[in-house]
Design a protein around this motif. Structure first.
Motif, PDB file in Angstrom:
ATOM      1  N   ARG A   1      52.526  49.137  40.802  1.00 12.21           N
ATOM      2  CA  ARG A   1      51.630  48.488  39.837  1.00 12.21           C
ATOM      3  C   ARG A   1      51.336  47.054  40.276  1.00 12.21           C
ATOM      4  O   ARG A   1      50.189  46.582  40.203  1.00 12.21           O
ATOM      5  CB  ARG A   1      52.274  48.482  38.440  1.00 12.21           C
ATOM      6  CG  ARG A   1      52.373  49.844  37.796  1.00 12.21           C
ATOM      7  CD  ARG A   1      52.615  49.727  36.304  1.00 12.21           C
ATOM      8  NE  ARG A   1      53.819  49.000  35.970  1.00 12.21           N
ATOM      9  CZ  ARG A   1      55.013  49.554  35.825  1.00 12.21           C
ATOM     10  NH1 ARG A   1      55.166  50.859  36.004  1.00 12.21           N
ATOM     11  NH2 ARG A   1      56.059  48.836  35.483  1.00 12.21           N
ATOM     12  N   GLU A   2      52.368  46.345  40.735  1.00 13.22           N
ATOM     13  CA  GLU A   2      52.172  44.969  41.181  1.00 13.22           C
ATOM     14  C   GLU A   2      51.285  44.921  42.430  1.00 13.22           C
ATOM     15  O   GLU A   2      50.435  44.041  42.572  1.00 13.22           O
ATOM     16  CB  GLU A   2      53.532  44.319  41.486  1.00 13.22           C
ATOM     17  CG  GLU A   2      54.428  44.162  40.283  1.00 13.22           C
ATOM     18  CD  GLU A   2      53.857  43.200  39.274  1.00 13.22           C
ATOM     19  OE1 GLU A   2      53.100  42.297  39.679  1.00 13.22           O
ATOM     20  OE2 GLU A   2      54.153  43.343  38.075  1.00 13.22           O
ATOM     21  N   PHE A   3      51.499  45.892  43.339  1.00 16.93           N
ATOM     22  CA  PHE A   3      50.704  45.915  44.566  1.00 16.93           C
ATOM     23  C   PHE A   3      49.224  46.117  44.241  1.00 16.93           C
ATOM     24  O   PHE A   3      48.357  45.434  44.791  1.00 16.93           O
ATOM     25  CB  PHE A   3      51.202  47.028  45.483  1.00 16.93           C
ATOM     26  CG  PHE A   3      50.404  47.156  46.760  1.00 16.93           C
ATOM     27  CD1 PHE A   3      50.719  46.391  47.868  1.00 16.93           C
ATOM     28  CD2 PHE A   3      49.324  48.015  46.844  1.00 16.93           C
ATOM     29  CE1 PHE A   3      49.981  46.492  49.029  1.00 16.93           C
ATOM     30  CE2 PHE A   3      48.576  48.124  48.001  1.00 16.93           C
ATOM     31  CZ  PHE A   3      48.906  47.354  49.097  1.00 16.93           C
ATOM     32  N   ARG A   4      48.940  47.068  43.338  1.00 19.98           N
ATOM     33  CA  ARG A   4      47.540  47.323  42.990  1.00 19.98           C
ATOM     34  C   ARG A   4      46.890  46.082  42.382  1.00 19.98           C
ATOM     35  O   ARG A   4      45.732  45.762  42.687  1.00 19.98           O
ATOM     36  CB  ARG A   4      47.443  48.497  42.021  1.00 19.98           C
ATOM     37  CG  ARG A   4      47.694  49.856  42.660  1.00 19.98           C
ATOM     38  CD  ARG A   4      47.508  50.978  41.644  1.00 19.98           C
ATOM     39  NE  ARG A   4      46.136  51.001  41.156  1.00 19.98           N
ATOM     40  CZ  ARG A   4      45.147  51.644  41.746  1.00 19.98           C
ATOM     41  NH1 ARG A   4      45.365  52.315  42.853  1.00 19.98           N
ATOM     42  NH2 ARG A   4      43.927  51.614  41.227  1.00 19.98           N
ATOM     43  N   CYS A   5      47.621  45.391  41.499  1.00 16.91           N
ATOM     44  CA  CYS A   5      47.064  44.175  40.880  1.00 16.91           C
ATOM     45  C   CYS A   5      46.707  43.138  41.934  1.00 16.91           C
ATOM     46  O   CYS A   5      45.695  42.443  41.827  1.00 16.91           O
ATOM     47  CB  CYS A   5      48.067  43.588  39.880  1.00 16.91           C
ATOM     48  SG  CYS A   5      48.232  44.542  38.364  1.00 16.91           S
ATOM     49  N   ALA A   6      47.553  43.007  42.967  1.00 18.39           N
ATOM     50  CA  ALA A   6      47.298  42.010  44.006  1.00 18.39           C
ATOM     51  C   ALA A   6      46.249  42.475  45.006  1.00 18.39           C
ATOM     52  O   ALA A   6      45.494  41.665  45.557  1.00 18.39           O
ATOM     53  CB  ALA A   6      48.603  41.676  44.733  1.00 18.39           C
ATOM     54  N   ALA A   7      46.190  43.785  45.257  1.00 19.54           N
ATOM     55  CA  ALA A   7      45.317  44.293  46.313  1.00 19.54           C
ATOM     56  C   ALA A   7      43.879  44.494  45.863  1.00 19.54           C
ATOM     57  O   ALA A   7      42.949  44.347  46.667  1.00 19.54           O
ATOM     58  CB  ALA A   7      45.884  45.608  46.864  1.00 19.54           C
ATOM     59  N   LEU A   8      43.662  44.834  44.602  1.00 21.12           N
ATOM     60  CA  LEU A   8      42.308  45.138  44.147  1.00 21.12           C
ATOM     61  C   LEU A   8      41.321  43.997  44.381  1.00 21.12           C
ATOM     62  O   LEU A   8      40.209  44.225  44.880  1.00 21.12           O
ATOM     63  CB  LEU A   8      42.321  45.531  42.668  1.00 21.12           C
ATOM     64  CG  LEU A   8      42.806  46.955  42.375  1.00 21.12           C
ATOM     65  CD1 LEU A   8      42.975  47.162  40.874  1.00 21.12           C
ATOM     66  CD2 LEU A   8      41.828  47.976  42.921  1.00 21.12           C
ATOM     67  N   PRO A   9      41.673  42.735  44.037  1.00 21.80           N
ATOM     68  CA  PRO A   9      40.717  41.654  44.296  1.00 21.80           C
ATOM     69  C   PRO A   9      40.402  41.476  45.783  1.00 21.80           C
ATOM     70  O   PRO A   9      39.332  40.980  46.134  1.00 21.80           O
ATOM     71  CB  PRO A   9      41.413  40.416  43.720  1.00 21.80           C
ATOM     72  CG  PRO A   9      42.398  40.946  42.738  1.00 21.80           C
ATOM     73  CD  PRO A   9      42.864  42.237  43.314  1.00 21.80           C
ATOM     74  N   VAL A  10      41.341  41.884  46.658  1.00 21.47           N
ATOM     75  CA  VAL A  10      41.128  41.747  48.105  1.00 21.47           C
ATOM     76  C   VAL A  10      40.186  42.830  48.603  1.00 21.47           C
ATOM     77  O   VAL A  10      39.170  42.556  49.242  1.00 21.47           O
ATOM     78  CB  VAL A  10      42.471  41.814  48.852  1.00 21.47           C
ATOM     79  CG1 VAL A  10      42.236  41.793  50.369  1.00 21.47           C
ATOM     80  CG2 VAL A  10      43.356  40.649  48.444  1.00 21.47           C
ATOM     81  N   THR A  11      40.497  44.100  48.315  1.00 15.37           N
ATOM     82  CA  THR A  11      39.698  45.188  48.881  1.00 15.37           C
ATOM     83  C   THR A  11      38.271  45.189  48.343  1.00 15.37           C
ATOM     84  O   THR A  11      37.354  45.624  49.044  1.00 15.37           O
ATOM     85  CB  THR A  11      40.355  46.545  48.580  1.00 15.37           C
ATOM     86  OG1 THR A  11      40.450  46.728  47.152  1.00 15.37           O
ATOM     87  CG2 THR A  11      41.758  46.595  49.164  1.00 15.37           C
ATOM     88  N   ARG A  12      38.093  44.696  47.125  1.00 10.08           N
ATOM     89  CA  ARG A  12      36.750  44.689  46.546  1.00 10.08           C
ATOM     90  C   ARG A  12      35.839  43.653  47.204  1.00 10.08           C
ATOM     91  O   ARG A  12      34.646  43.634  46.935  1.00 10.08           O
ATOM     92  CB  ARG A  12      36.830  44.426  45.041  1.00 10.08           C
ATOM     93  CG  ARG A  12      37.281  45.656  44.246  1.00 10.08           C
ATOM     94  CD  ARG A  12      37.305  45.355  42.770  1.00 10.08           C
ATOM     95  NE  ARG A  12      37.534  46.581  41.995  1.00 10.08           N
ATOM     96  CZ  ARG A  12      38.308  46.643  40.929  1.00 10.08           C
ATOM     97  NH1 ARG A  12      38.921  45.565  40.492  1.00 10.08           N
ATOM     98  NH2 ARG A  12      38.456  47.777  40.272  1.00 10.08           N
ATOM     99  N   ARG A  13      36.396  42.786  48.046  1.00 10.44           N
ATOM    100  CA  ARG A  13      35.581  41.779  48.735  1.00 10.44           C
ATOM    101  C   ARG A  13      35.074  42.263  50.091  1.00 10.44           C
ATOM    102  O   ARG A  13      34.267  41.576  50.725  1.00 10.44           O
ATOM    103  CB  ARG A  13      36.396  40.493  48.937  1.00 10.44           C
ATOM    104  CG  ARG A  13      36.814  39.809  47.660  1.00 10.44           C
ATOM    105  CD  ARG A  13      37.125  38.336  47.898  1.00 10.44           C
ATOM    106  NE  ARG A  13      38.137  38.119  48.906  1.00 10.44           N
ATOM    107  CZ  ARG A  13      39.432  37.933  48.641  1.00 10.44           C
ATOM    108  NH1 ARG A  13      39.858  37.981  47.390  1.00 10.44           N
ATOM    109  NH2 ARG A  13      40.285  37.715  49.604  1.00 10.44           N
ATOM    110  N   PHE A  14      35.542  43.427  50.569  1.00 10.41           N
ATOM    111  CA  PHE A  14      35.218  43.861  51.922  1.00 10.41           C
ATOM    112  C   PHE A  14      34.622  45.263  51.913  1.00 10.41           C
ATOM    113  O   PHE A  14      34.923  46.089  51.036  1.00 10.41           O
ATOM    114  CB  PHE A  14      36.482  43.873  52.797  1.00 10.41           C
ATOM    115  CG  PHE A  14      37.111  42.517  52.996  1.00 10.41           C
ATOM    116  CD1 PHE A  14      36.702  41.688  54.030  1.00 10.41           C
ATOM    117  CD2 PHE A  14      38.112  42.075  52.138  1.00 10.41           C
ATOM    118  CE1 PHE A  14      37.286  40.447  54.208  1.00 10.41           C
ATOM    119  CE2 PHE A  14      38.694  40.841  52.311  1.00 10.41           C
ATOM    120  CZ  PHE A  14      38.281  40.017  53.345  1.00 10.41           C
ATOM    121  N   SER A  15      33.807  45.523  52.919  1.00 11.09           N
ATOM    122  CA  SER A  15      33.310  46.882  53.117  1.00 11.09           C
ATOM    123  C   SER A  15      34.324  47.661  53.937  1.00 11.09           C
ATOM    124  O   SER A  15      35.247  47.091  54.527  1.00 11.09           O
ATOM    125  CB  SER A  15      31.963  46.848  53.854  1.00 11.09           C
ATOM    126  OG  SER A  15      32.151  46.461  55.209  1.00 11.09           O
TER     127      SER A  15
END
Length: 745
Positions: A118-132
């Motif tokens: 759960r913690e990983f998803r919270c941290a990773a979502l803002p990152v992956t949504r910035r890249f193709s």
């Protein structure tokens, strides 16, 4: 090193008051955490163990055996990209270790991989949504940088965490899967050299990490072997301390960790109570100070509190005051410290009378983000009368414990129609006054519920599930922006990485909180708030209950109930089996009323129709109408306070409320103020098949797996959220403590 360990709490042993204490044998990778009857914890890291004399003197009642070795787990996740339809395929590997056994045991968390993901998803979502998806190498490097900060999050739970995420190949969602194909040899030759080099660099980093992990694992095994040797020497009476004192080998622990800590025993638990004092009569324009204190002793005014032990530095509480109809002469929130062996200081809140009439002042206590309890006092303001002091009033605070990661959103309604929102967590923010943008919130809520009712009715009949999801999301985003003040939304994002459960405390059913979809610019959670956080509600006057003793189960199925009701009851009886005594099936109002008034114990499950109109809720029973007014006697008598049952009202809009004089009248507040430990109901009419599936999943997680109330309800929502566009998974309102767990009856 054991892999894929879920719960580092390996065993829990109850300690008898009679006979010699028995607890797990010493092992090199096992810590022991002892707890006394007041919930105070002591830990002993290997090879330290308490003497039998100390166990008896401290009156420990249980001991937890906690694995403190190093562990690893892996998982595959799909995370959205900037392209929307395409996703990153991420292989997550994490190494973790319990470094503070007391903090971990007290947290109540029993699924470390689930927590960390759960913690990983919270941290990773803002990152992956910035890249193709073409930038997978950049995404992986950015994730590694972001996770350097995330590794510290485990300290809230007594964990040390190391992350190793790796991106594999891009993956498309089903809608676009036909458009994705492997690269041809010619296309591979056209991949930019910089990207190919970036991928080689990532692979080299991965190889280095795997080599370091292997070395760390070897060192851990050597440490364990050394610990086992040391334990053998201690058992044989050898001078192991002298041996270790001269050792500088990193495989061995420090001699300081071997010596028994000669700390002073904890102070004896003292009964406590929360007390408030205010004039009971005064003319307009008179200053009437409100005094608040936490005192010792079981006698005197109010209800004696169960004894509790305090840390040497004391416990710091936040006291808030809600005084509609009176003029505040200063801040209506202050802090006080409760210390062992003495009463707290007296807090003074300045109030002034203005309008005539009877006014109620409510005092609430919080520890961190956990609600502890409340007191209500009243003052009559009349012209040409002398001021008269009122007697001290008291209320029970069963415990000063707080649940790490719990936050409370307190929502109060003023007489002018505005609402006060206050977010309380380990950081306490000032209240924010706010007038709902929708104008009349009851009308807006009614319109939303009508749309959701229509959506539920159409589900499964060819409705476009994706379109329904988008519509629900738009409703949730709109509610988030229109019903939550800007300042509170900013505060939420500041605290989001620390929040593990959210309690909404309020008397008025003004917003379907479960439907909120947090979104502010590039700040977005993992969907609807109830989808990624345990959301529970609390009404004013509801007691804080952390244990639900479900020894028996009674069912309410009146004539005319849905055809699935009998199927639901039969399935639940089979699920509970011998773990709960069968309290029978009730079909008459008199049977239900007698059971509640006599002190219902265990579980009361309604599987029936509930009619909700502007005049309130009612259930047609075999001997007449049953409505919340029929619980007035139980509420005033506190008929359920000794038993703290769970009430599950699996019927249409069973969580709805209406105004009744100065109070709200509904099934939830009536049962809870009568003393129920928790209540589950629905906010709008739901489909019978979905209601059955939600109940089945909820009881699986709460009763069978013994998950906390908040987490059990969240997982039950997740289990039915993809049912052909049916919004029933968001319809359930859960009232209680998010940390409440089922105990043996």
């Amino acid at each position: 090193m054991a892999d894929e360990l879920i719960d580092p709490v390996l065993t829990v042993h109850r300690l008898s008051r009679y006979g010699p204490p028995r607890f797990p044998a010493a092992r090199a990778d096992r810590a022991l955490v002892f707890v006394d009857s007041q919930g105070v914890y002591d830990s002993y890291m290997p090879p330290e163990r308490p003497s039998r004399v100390r166990v008896a003197a401290n009156r420990y009642v249980a001991v937890y055996e906690v694995d403190v070795g190093r562990h690893r787990f892996t998982a595959d996740l799909r995370l959205p990209s900037a392209d929307g339809a395409l996703e990153f395929d991420v292989a997550v590997e994490a190494g973790w270790q319990v470094t503070d056994p007391v903090r971990f045991v007290a947290s109540g968390e029993r699924d470390v991989p689930g927590l960390l993901l759960r913690e990983f998803r919270c941290a990773a979502l803002p990152v992956t949504r910035r890249f193709s998806v073409d930038d997978s190498d950049r995404v992986e490097r950015q994730l590694l940088r972001e996770l350097a900060e995330l590794e510290r999050m485990g300290t809230d739970y007594g964990l040390e965490v190391i992350w190793h995420p790796r991106l594999r190949t891009e993956r498309a969602t089903p809608a676009r899967e036909r458009d994705v194909r492997p690269l041809s040899m010619e296309e591979e030759r056209e991949v930019p050299p910089r990207r190919m080099e970036g991928q080689r660099e990532v692979r080299r980093d991965s190889t280095r990490r795997e080599a370091q992990d292997a070395a760390d694992e070897r060192l851990q095994q050597e440490r364990i072997a050394a610990y086992e040797l040391l334990l053998d020497q201690l058992a044989q009476g050898d001078d192991a301390g002298s041996f270790l004192k001269h050792s500088r080998d990193d495989r061995y622990i420090s001699i300081d960790d071997l010596l028994e800590r000669d700390t002073a025993p904890d102070a004896q638990p003292e009964p406590r109570r929360l007390v408030a004092e205010l004039a009971e009569q005064a003319p307009p324009g008179r200053e009437v100070p409100l005094q608040v204190q936490v005192t010792r002793g079981g006698g005197g005014p109010g209800v004696a509190l169960r004894g509790f032990a305090l840390p040497a530095q004391g416990a710091r509480l936040l006291i808030t005051v809600h005084a509609p109809g009176l003029l505040a002469l200063g801040d209506l929130q202050q802090e006080l410290t409760v210390s062992a062996g003495k009463d707290s200081d007296v807090l003074r809140f300045g109030l002034r009378t203005t309008r005539t009439g009877l006014h109620t002042v409510t005092v609430r206590a919080f520890h961190g983000g956990s609600f502890l309890g409340e007191i209500r006092v009243q003052i009559s303001v009349e012209a040409d009368v002398p001021a008269r002091d009122g007697p001290p009033r008291g209320a029970a605070l069963d415990s000063l414990a707080f649940d790490p990661g719990e936050a409370t959103l307190q929502v109060l309604k003023a007489q002018d129609g505005t609402y006060s929102f206050q977010l309380l967590s380990e950081t306490s923010y000032a209240p924010e006054s706010f007038r709902l943008l929708a104008g009349d919130p009851e009308r807006a809520t009614k319109n939303i519920y009508q749309e959701l009712r229509d959506t539920a009715a159409a589900a499964g009949g060819g409705a476009d599930a994706r379109r329904v999801r988008e519509r629900l999301r738009n409703l949730g985003v709109s509610l988030w922006g229109d019903a939550v003040p800007d300042a509170v939304r900013r505060q939420f994002w500041e605290e989001a990485h620390r929040i593990r459960a959210l309690t909404v405390l309020g008397e008025h059913d003004v917003v379907p909180w479960e439907l909120l979809y947090p979104l502010d610019g590039d700040q977005e959670g993992e969907g609807f708030l109830a989808e990624w956080l345990p959301i529970v509600r609390r009404v004013f006057g509801q007691d804080r209950v952390r244990e639900l003793a479900l020894s028996r189960a009674a069912f309410v199925v009146p004539p005319g109930s849905p055809p699935e009701a009998e199927q639901e009851v039969a399935a639940l009886r089979a699920k509970f089996g011998s773990t709960m005594a069968d309290g029978g099936t009730l079909s008459r109002r008199s049977e239900v009323q007698d059971l509640v008034n006599s002190g219902l114990a265990g579980l009361l499950h309604f599987a029936c129709h509930n009619s909700f109109t502007e005049s309130g809720s009612r259930v047609a029973m075999a001997d007449g109408r049953f409505d919340p007014m029929d619980l007035a006697y139980a509420r005033r008598a506190g008929a359920l306070r000794a038993t703290r049952p769970l009430v599950f009202f699996n019927a249409c809009r069973s969580a709805g409320q209406i105004s009744w004089y100065s109070a709200n009248l509904g099934w939830a507040p009536q049962f809870l103020k009568a003393g129920a430990g928790a209540f589950v109901g629905t906010l709008w009419p739901v489909r019978s098949d979905s209601a059955l599936q939600f109940a089945d999943a909820f009881y699986d997680h709460l009763v069978t797996e013994r998950l906390p109330l908040g987490e059990a309800s969240m997982k039950a929502r997740q289990a039915i959220r993809d049912h052909a566009g049916d919004p029933t998974w968001l319809a359930y309102a859960v009232y209680g403590s998010p940390a409440a767990r089922v105990t043996a009856g």
